[in-house]
Design a protein around this motif. Structure first.
Motif, PDB file in Angstrom:
ATOM      1  N   SER A  32      14.901  93.427  20.616  1.00  0.00           N
ATOM      2  CA  SER A  32      16.305  93.082  20.840  1.00  0.00           C
ATOM      3  C   SER A  32      16.386  91.785  21.630  1.00  0.00           C
ATOM      4  O   SER A  32      15.438  91.390  22.313  1.00  0.00           O
ATOM      5  CB  SER A  32      17.048  94.201  21.570  1.00  0.00           C
ATOM      6  OG  SER A  32      16.609  94.308  22.901  1.00  0.00           O
ATOM      7  N   ARG A  33      17.528  91.136  21.498  1.00  0.00           N
ATOM      8  CA  ARG A  33      17.740  89.860  22.187  1.00  0.00           C
ATOM      9  C   ARG A  33      19.213  89.746  22.552  1.00  0.00           C
ATOM     10  O   ARG A  33      20.083  90.004  21.726  1.00  0.00           O
ATOM     11  CB  ARG A  33      17.341  88.702  21.281  1.00  0.00           C
ATOM     12  CG  ARG A  33      17.632  87.322  21.852  1.00  0.00           C
ATOM     13  CD  ARG A  33      17.270  86.231  20.858  1.00  0.00           C
ATOM     14  NE  ARG A  33      15.828  86.133  20.746  1.00  0.00           N
ATOM     15  CZ  ARG A  33      15.095  85.200  21.352  1.00  0.00           C
ATOM     16  NH1 ARG A  33      15.665  84.304  22.110  1.00  0.00           N
ATOM     17  NH2 ARG A  33      13.789  85.190  21.195  1.00  0.00           N
ATOM     18  N   THR A  34      19.468  89.351  23.791  1.00  0.00           N
ATOM     19  CA  THR A  34      20.796  89.004  24.246  1.00  0.00           C
ATOM     20  C   THR A  34      20.738  87.533  24.631  1.00  0.00           C
ATOM     21  O   THR A  34      19.989  87.157  25.542  1.00  0.00           O
ATOM     22  CB  THR A  34      21.218  89.854  25.471  1.00  0.00           C
ATOM     23  OG1 THR A  34      21.125  91.231  25.125  1.00  0.00           O
ATOM     24  CG2 THR A  34      22.616  89.529  25.915  1.00  0.00           C
ATOM     25  N   ALA A  39      26.566  80.829  32.244  1.00  0.00           N
ATOM     26  CA  ALA A  39      26.273  81.285  33.604  1.00  0.00           C
ATOM     27  C   ALA A  39      25.457  82.582  33.645  1.00  0.00           C
ATOM     28  O   ALA A  39      24.952  82.949  34.690  1.00  0.00           O
ATOM     29  CB  ALA A  39      27.578  81.490  34.367  1.00  0.00           C
ATOM     30  N   GLU A  40      25.342  83.270  32.503  1.00  0.00           N
ATOM     31  CA  GLU A  40      24.634  84.547  32.466  1.00  0.00           C
ATOM     32  C   GLU A  40      23.277  84.394  31.796  1.00  0.00           C
ATOM     33  O   GLU A  40      23.162  83.729  30.771  1.00  0.00           O
ATOM     34  CB  GLU A  40      25.434  85.613  31.698  1.00  0.00           C
ATOM     35  CG  GLU A  40      26.794  85.903  32.262  1.00  0.00           C
ATOM     36  CD  GLU A  40      27.853  84.950  31.733  1.00  0.00           C
ATOM     37  OE1 GLU A  40      27.653  84.388  30.646  1.00  0.00           O
ATOM     38  OE2 GLU A  40      28.847  84.748  32.431  1.00  0.00           O
ATOM     39  N   ASN A  41      22.274  85.032  32.369  1.00  0.00           N
ATOM     40  CA  ASN A  41      20.945  85.056  31.763  1.00  0.00           C
ATOM     41  C   ASN A  41      20.949  85.940  30.518  1.00  0.00           C
ATOM     42  O   ASN A  41      21.741  86.876  30.423  1.00  0.00           O
ATOM     43  CB  ASN A  41      19.897  85.600  32.742  1.00  0.00           C
ATOM     44  CG  ASN A  41      19.628  84.656  33.884  1.00  0.00           C
ATOM     45  OD1 ASN A  41      19.796  83.453  33.766  1.00  0.00           O
ATOM     46  ND2 ASN A  41      19.199  85.202  35.005  1.00  0.00           N
ATOM     47  N   ILE A  59      15.862  85.126  29.742  1.00  0.00           N
ATOM     48  CA  ILE A  59      16.121  83.787  29.231  1.00  0.00           C
ATOM     49  C   ILE A  59      17.119  83.165  30.202  1.00  0.00           C
ATOM     50  O   ILE A  59      18.219  83.698  30.385  1.00  0.00           O
ATOM     51  CB  ILE A  59      16.741  83.814  27.817  1.00  0.00           C
ATOM     52  CG1 ILE A  59      15.893  84.624  26.855  1.00  0.00           C
ATOM     53  CG2 ILE A  59      16.959  82.406  27.298  1.00  0.00           C
ATOM     54  CD1 ILE A  59      16.573  84.889  25.518  1.00  0.00           C
ATOM     55  N   PRO A  60      16.769  82.061  30.844  1.00  0.00           N
ATOM     56  CA  PRO A  60      17.673  81.472  31.829  1.00  0.00           C
ATOM     57  C   PRO A  60      19.010  81.051  31.226  1.00  0.00           C
ATOM     58  O   PRO A  60      19.073  80.634  30.060  1.00  0.00           O
ATOM     59  CB  PRO A  60      16.914  80.241  32.335  1.00  0.00           C
ATOM     60  CG  PRO A  60      15.506  80.430  31.911  1.00  0.00           C
ATOM     61  CD  PRO A  60      15.528  81.303  30.706  1.00  0.00           C
ATOM     62  N   ALA A  61      20.063  81.162  32.029  1.00  0.00           N
ATOM     63  CA  ALA A  61      21.381  80.697  31.610  1.00  0.00           C
ATOM     64  C   ALA A  61      21.290  79.222  31.239  1.00  0.00           C
ATOM     65  O   ALA A  61      20.499  78.469  31.809  1.00  0.00           O
ATOM     66  CB  ALA A  61      22.385  80.904  32.735  1.00  0.00           C
TER      67      ALA A  61
END
Length: 72
Positions: A32-34, A39-41, A59-61
């Protein structure tokens, strides 16, 4: 003889699960991936196809804004 071999394999699997001493070389598959926002990681989740251990990476914002209808 065959049942003894299955029993040993079963015990090894239990040791792997409960002691986290699995000697697996891990074949990580993304499950899965978001995606990150401005501003959100984000998060990517992986599972090993060999031993079912899971792992996740952040994953950095992006820090970049894409304005649509006055909202980011």
């Amino acid at each position: 003889m065959r049942s003894m071999k299955r029993y040993r394999i079963f015990l090894l699997c239990l040791a792997c699960i409960f002691l986290s001493s699995c000697s697996c070389n891990h074949n990580w598959l993304e499950i899965s991936r978001t995606e990150p926002g401005c501003a959100e990681n984000g998060i990517v989740r992986f599972a090993c196809s060999e031993c079912d251990e899971t792992n996740e990476e952040t994953i950095p914002a992006t820090g970049k804004h894409t304005w649509v209808d006055a909202s980011c």
